[in-house]
Design an enzyme around this catalytic site. Structure first.
Site, PDB file in Angstrom:
ATOM      1  N   GLU A 217     -13.541 -13.332  15.915  1.00  8.52           N
ATOM      2  CA  GLU A 217     -14.640 -12.754  15.145  1.00  8.52           C
ATOM      3  C   GLU A 217     -15.280 -13.894  14.354  1.00  8.52           C
ATOM      4  O   GLU A 217     -14.771 -14.302  13.309  1.00  8.52           O
ATOM      5  CB  GLU A 217     -14.123 -11.648  14.213  1.00  8.52           C
ATOM      6  CG  GLU A 217     -13.533 -10.453  14.940  1.00  8.52           C
ATOM      7  CD  GLU A 217     -14.578  -9.698  15.750  1.00  8.52           C
ATOM      8  OE1 GLU A 217     -15.786  -9.833  15.449  1.00  8.52           O
ATOM      9  OE2 GLU A 217     -14.196  -8.982  16.689  1.00  8.52           O
ATOM     10  N   CYS A 255     -20.567 -13.107   7.492  1.00 14.22           N
ATOM     11  CA  CYS A 255     -20.919 -13.440   8.876  1.00 14.22           C
ATOM     12  C   CYS A 255     -22.035 -12.574   9.415  1.00 14.22           C
ATOM     13  O   CYS A 255     -22.796 -13.003  10.291  1.00 14.22           O
ATOM     14  CB  CYS A 255     -19.678 -13.334   9.765  1.00 14.22           C
ATOM     15  SG  CYS A 255     -18.924 -11.683   9.791  1.00 14.22           S
TER      16      CYS A 255
END
Length: 501
Positions: A217, A255
């Site tokens: 991720e 993110c």
């Protein structure tokens, strides 16, 4: 913990104990899984104030932001998991080709074994515990490695998890890069990593030595496309959501946060003024004193962000903000208009409170602009133009596309979360977390009622014709084919022995 012989021994003993626990079979029990996930829910409930304190110490987060982005996320995930776990664990019946009748088949999810989870520092509670929930619900044993860059949260997890969860099945190992390297030298059944693409490459390289499956991720420069709006109130809502998506989650250190905005030249001045007004409304004239916005995680990241602004051409593009408080590790919300596209601020993930605005002649050019760069984790597009929406969906690639909002994909347990290309691979959240930490084992059950003789040699034309047609017919057609070809062969003088039917 340093990588001394003592540290090496501790890691190896921990791994051995977790393997023994997994081999014992107790983590496969649905009751055990529910008990462990419920214990985690109790931990969050009991330790809420301590979580607030730890996140304020590490990142200066306000309690409301902590609850919205960390505590609430974990509670929601746990409740969703507990409500659905028995259904997820159950074998799934599968429809088989009628050629195999009456054989039955199903898919049985089974745990992978001992898994390693690396958590990130920007959401150290949610990004640590969310994958743990998935790993435990799937029946694995777990090592959680919190980020050393959020030391208060790392210490909190290391001290509290053993008080609530099965310490022979769930362990927390603290430490810096040397401990991470030591952990990567071990053999795992799965590695789950949340962090930067640079470190992700190291994780993947280490995992390849043992052919360990990996979920990465990562991040990327998430663009926001802002189309024109005929209704001023729609534009104002869009700006609020963009400001919230840029500076709201951890002051840009997210993110999936907004990295830059794409907009037509003629709308840039209006956008800048609305951004300024909204930033002031959310964070006052002095964001640092508002207590509603997080600080930069540490001095290293502060210097990295300061260096992004050192380029004279970048500095000249600042239209709002730009002040830095090194002592308190705070950078105010900063807006830049058309910084150089080859500058670091436009080639690297910003991961901070700096927001570039890139102007285009036509908003349709945003598709080409996005495609000229690595695939992002998310694309945000504010538009009411359905044809433009379809072009974005069909002509770009990203982990997710969100129209007329930001960040909301992260809280949806029914949808997968993950990247593509440089923004990562693999997915999790809800059932997708369970799947990520499971192996879908195929189980088939044959019987002795029917024996399909054409599957065996010696080969002949009858058997060739049988298989040419068999894969395209339903059961009745297959039966008629079998009988018809058998009769045809008899009429043409082919012996029963030759047909071997």
């Amino acid at each position: 913990m340093n990588t001394t012989m003592e540290a090496i021994t501790e890691v190896e003993e921990t791994l051995s104990e977790l393997r023994q626990t997994f081999k014992s079979g107790r983590t496969r029990s649905v009751a055990w899984r529910k008990n462990q996930v419920s214990a985690l829910l109790q931990l969050i409930h009991d330790q809420e104030d301590e979580i607030f304190k730890a996140l304020y110490e590490d990142l200066g987060k306000h309690p409301v932001e902590v609850y919205r982005d960390e505590i609430g996320i974990v509670k929601k995930t746990i409740n969703y998991t507990l409500s659905n776990l028995e259904k997820w664990v159950a074998p799934k019946k599968s429809r088989l080709p009628l050629l195999l009748f009456p054989t039955s088949g199903e898919v049985l999810p089974e745990p992978l074994g001992v898994v390693l989870i690396f958590a990130s520092w920007n959401f150290p509670i949610a990004l640590g515990l969310d994958p743990v929930i998935g790993a435990i619900s799937a029946g694995n044993t777990v090592v959680l490695k919190p980020s050393e860059q959020a030391p208060a949260c790392s210490s909190f997890l290391a001290n509290t998890i053993p008080q609530y969860m099965d310490s022979k099945a769930v362990r927390v190992i603290e430490g810096g890069a040397e401990i991470s390297e030591l952990l990567l030298q071990q053999k795992w059944d799965k590695i789950f990593f949340t962090g930067s693409p640079q470190v992700g490459r190291i994780v993947m390289s280490a995992a390849a030595k043992n052919l360990t499956p990996v979920t990465l991720e990562l991040g990327g420069k998430c663009p926001t496309i802002l189309d024109s709006f005929s209704n001023p109130s729609d534009l104002k809502v869009a700006i609020k959501r963009i400001v919230g998506g840029k500076w709201g989650p951890c002051n840009g250190q997210a993110c999936i946060g907004v990295d830059y905005i794409l907009i037509e030249e003629k709308l840039a001045s209006t956008l800048i003024e609305l951004l300024k007004k909204t930033v002031k409304r959310f964070y006052s004239d002095s964001p640092k004193d508002s207590k509603c916005i997080a600080r930069v995680i540490n001095r290293g990241h502060f210097e990295r962000l300061r260096n992004l602004l050192k380029d004279p051409l970048v500095a000249a593009s600042i239209v709002h903000g730009g002040s830095l408080d090194e002592e308190n590790l705070f950078i105010e919300p900063t807006i830049l208009l058309d910084p150089p596209l080859d500058a670091a601020i436009m080639t690297e993930e910003i991961f901070g409170p700096l927001l570039p605005i890139i102007t285009l002649k036509s908003i349709q050019e945003s598709i080409e602009f996005i495609n000229s760069r690595p695939k992002p984790l998310a694309i945000y597009a504010f538009t009411k133009d359905e044809e433009f929406r379809q072009r974005i969906l069909l002509e770009t690639s990203s982990g997710s596309v969100i129209f007329n909002d930001v960040l909301i994909q992260f809280i949806c347990d029914a949808l997968p979360f993950g990247g593509v290309g440089q923004s990562g691979f693999g997915r999790y959240h809800g059932k997708y977390s369970f799947d990520t930490f499971s192996h879908e084992k195929v189980v088939m059950r044959g019987n002795f009622i029917v024996e399909l003789e054409p599957r065996y040699p010696p080969w002949n034309d009858f058997k060739m014709n049988f298989f040419r047609l068999a894969y395209n017919l339903d059961y009745l057609g297959l039966l008629l084919l079998f009988l018809g070809l058998k009769r045809s062969n008899r009429l043409t003088g082919v012996s029963q022995k030759q047909c071997n039917t």
